[in-house]
Design a protein around this motif. Structure first.
Motif, PDB file in Angstrom:
ATOM      1  N   TYR A 174       4.306   4.731   6.209  1.00  0.00           N
ATOM      2  CA  TYR A 174       4.675   3.482   5.528  1.00  0.00           C
ATOM      3  C   TYR A 174       5.142   2.395   6.489  1.00  0.00           C
ATOM      4  O   TYR A 174       4.698   1.251   6.405  1.00  0.00           O
ATOM      5  N   GLN A 194       3.279  -1.072   6.715  1.00  0.00           N
ATOM      6  CA  GLN A 194       3.983  -2.266   6.240  1.00  0.00           C
ATOM      7  C   GLN A 194       4.113  -3.304   7.340  1.00  0.00           C
ATOM      8  O   GLN A 194       4.017  -4.512   7.092  1.00  0.00           O
ATOM      9  N   THR A 203       0.714  -4.208   1.595  1.00  0.00           N
ATOM     10  CA  THR A 203       0.843  -2.755   1.430  1.00  0.00           C
ATOM     11  C   THR A 203       0.783  -2.366  -0.037  1.00  0.00           C
ATOM     12  O   THR A 203       0.242  -1.320  -0.396  1.00  0.00           O
ATOM     13  N   VAL A 204       1.346  -3.209  -0.911  1.00  0.00           N
ATOM     14  CA  VAL A 204       1.361  -2.872  -2.339  1.00  0.00           C
ATOM     15  C   VAL A 204      -0.058  -2.846  -2.910  1.00  0.00           C
ATOM     16  O   VAL A 204      -0.387  -2.003  -3.751  1.00  0.00           O
ATOM     17  N   TYR A 205      -0.939  -3.735  -2.432  1.00  0.00           N
ATOM     18  CA  TYR A 205      -2.313  -3.753  -2.930  1.00  0.00           C
ATOM     19  C   TYR A 205      -3.098  -2.544  -2.434  1.00  0.00           C
ATOM     20  O   TYR A 205      -3.897  -1.962  -3.181  1.00  0.00           O
ATOM     21  N   VAL A 240       3.933   2.654  -1.854  1.00  0.00           N
ATOM     22  CA  VAL A 240       4.446   1.665  -2.798  1.00  0.00           C
ATOM     23  C   VAL A 240       5.938   1.876  -3.090  1.00  0.00           C
ATOM     24  O   VAL A 240       6.710   0.911  -3.137  1.00  0.00           O
ATOM     25  N   LEU A 278       8.341   0.478  -0.563  1.00  0.00           N
ATOM     26  CA  LEU A 278       8.276  -0.981  -0.593  1.00  0.00           C
ATOM     27  C   LEU A 278       9.216  -1.539  -1.658  1.00  0.00           C
ATOM     28  O   LEU A 278       9.860  -2.574  -1.457  1.00  0.00           O
ATOM     29  N   ILE A 279       9.298  -0.842  -2.792  1.00  0.00           N
ATOM     30  CA  ILE A 279      10.203  -1.273  -3.861  1.00  0.00           C
ATOM     31  C   ILE A 279      11.633  -1.358  -3.335  1.00  0.00           C
ATOM     32  O   ILE A 279      12.337  -2.365  -3.516  1.00  0.00           O
TER      33      ILE A 279
END
Length: 407
Positions: free
Chosen positions: A272, A276, A283-285, A322, A325-326
């Motif tokens: 990650y 990132q 990264t979320v996509y 994901v 990332l949150i």
């Protein structure tokens, strides 16, 4: 004071996350436990899911308890890990189902007591790329912990029996000692001068502006966390049934693939930070796109077991792109003294998703007119895949609109 940048101190921070998924360690013992206690399949499964219910309650209570009793982050984490160790060992000595169920509820309370602090403490001790890396490693530590405790408990089960498999929770006391010795205890978690990174810009936040209140985006992230785990846990729960439907009633190889699934999730957490750093909010996509692909492979595989296994093994990697990332976004969406609260809200989203995943999957089956047996178990996953693509599109247009407003 320990150097927060040293690898030993970082491992001590991460060690408490190693135990937070250990509720699943007893999954391999359920058939023996069910037979020994004379309980139903559903009752035996509650021994695994009940901790999630307690987590949802105590991630809310934990910041309040901390505030009422003026307990530092380090001490609340140590209290939670101690509860995990004591409650986890209770089934070693009892044969009563209700007593074991209550001990599992208390076990979940221990997880909930410290989980949000274990994450928010990283968010305030580290910043920038190092924070992203640590949050990714934390997610990997959860997966490694689940795989390790599941394996250790399974080995004990093979040689000693279901009672002794609960001895795996002795590891909680090893973690407790390591954490106590290596992690500093100070009030930095209450420092409002936390560094901000550029991720907040994707939501139209102003880096130069001091954060004084919780952004509404936090509540969208809670919903996002809920939906992600509904999908992930749903696939984990339904794979064994589909494996039997394809390969026959005597097939027992699904546990091996579920363990490999955790390895994929671990790799996602480890990678990650690097991904990132290169892609930023993109990264979320990537994560949502790979999760959608996983759902389509799994849901449309039919009787092709190879494709179904590929879908299963794929889903863990993007989930761990994901979910960190949150948490990485939260320092830019709330003041530092509210970080335990917003972290707790996101953890509630994750745990609600885990707890209600079977019900959401059942509703989806009914909506699709598919039976809750055989190949009908795969019906929800194409729907989930489409939902993930819709979520990605909503995020894309919302962030683009916010960026245009900011300019």
């Amino acid at each position: 004071m320990s150097n927060k940048h040293s690898m030993i101190t970082k491992l001590a921070f991460l060690s408490v996350s190693f135990m937070v998924t250990s509720a699943y360690a007893i999954q391999g013992s359920l058939p023996q436990l069910k037979a020994a206690l004379g309980i139903t399949q559903t009752q035996s499964e509650y021994l695994v899911t009940t901790p999630s219910f307690a987590v949802m309650i105590f991630v809310v209570l934990s910041p309040l308890i901390q505030e009422w009793f003026h307990i530092s982050d380090k001490k609340i984490i140590m209290a939670g890990v101690t509860i995990v160790g004591v409650a986890g060992l209770v089934p070693l000595f009892v044969n009563n189902y209700l007593t074991i169920l209550i001990s599992r509820l208390i076990l979940g309370a221990g997880y909930g007591l410290y989980n949000s602090q274990a994450i928010s403490m990283i968010a305030v001790w580290y910043d920038g790329t190092e924070r992203a890396q640590m949050l990714g490693w934390r997610a990997a530590a959860e997966q490694i912990g689940q795989a390790a405790t599941l394996t250790i408990a399974g080995l004990i089960l093979s040689y000693a029996g279901w009672h002794q498999s609960f001895a795996v929770y002795v590891l909680a006391f090893v973690v407790l000692i390591f954490f106590a010795l290596r992690v500093p205890d100070d009030s930095q978690a209450q420092d409002d001068d936390v560094d901000e990174d550029a991720l907040g810009e994707d939501f139209g936040e102003n880096d130069a502006k001091k954060i004084t209140k919780i952004s509404p985006v936090v509540y969208l992230l809670v919903l996002f966390a809920f939906l992600l785990v509904v999908d992930y846990v749903g696939m984990e729960n339904r794979f064994p049934g589909l494996a039997v439907a394809i390969n026959g009633s005597y097939y027992t190889g699904s546990s091996m693939f579920l363990s490999l699934m955790l390895i994929g999730a671990t790799l996602g957490g480890i990678c990650y930070g690097a991904i990132q750093k290169r892609l930023g909010f993109g990264t979320v996509y990537l994560g949502l796109g790979l999760m959608a692909l996983s759902n389509f492979l799994f849901g449309f595989a039919g009787h092709n077991y190879f494709l179904m296994v590929v879908g299963l093994l794929l889903i863990g990697f993007p989930l761990q792109l994901v979910s960190p990332l949150i948490f990485n976004l939260l320092p830019d969406l709330a003041p530092a003294n509210r970080q335990p609260l917003v972290t707790s809200l996101c953890l509630i989203g994750f745990n609600f998703g885990a707890f209600f995943s079977p019900t959401i999957a059942e509703w989806t089956n009914h909506l699709m007119g598919q039976p809750l047996s055989g190949m009908g178990l795969a019906a929800p996953f194409p729907v989930y895949g489409v939902g993930l693509i819709i979520i990605a599109l909503i995020i894309f247009f919302a962030t683009r609109r916010n960026a245009q407003k900011a300019n």
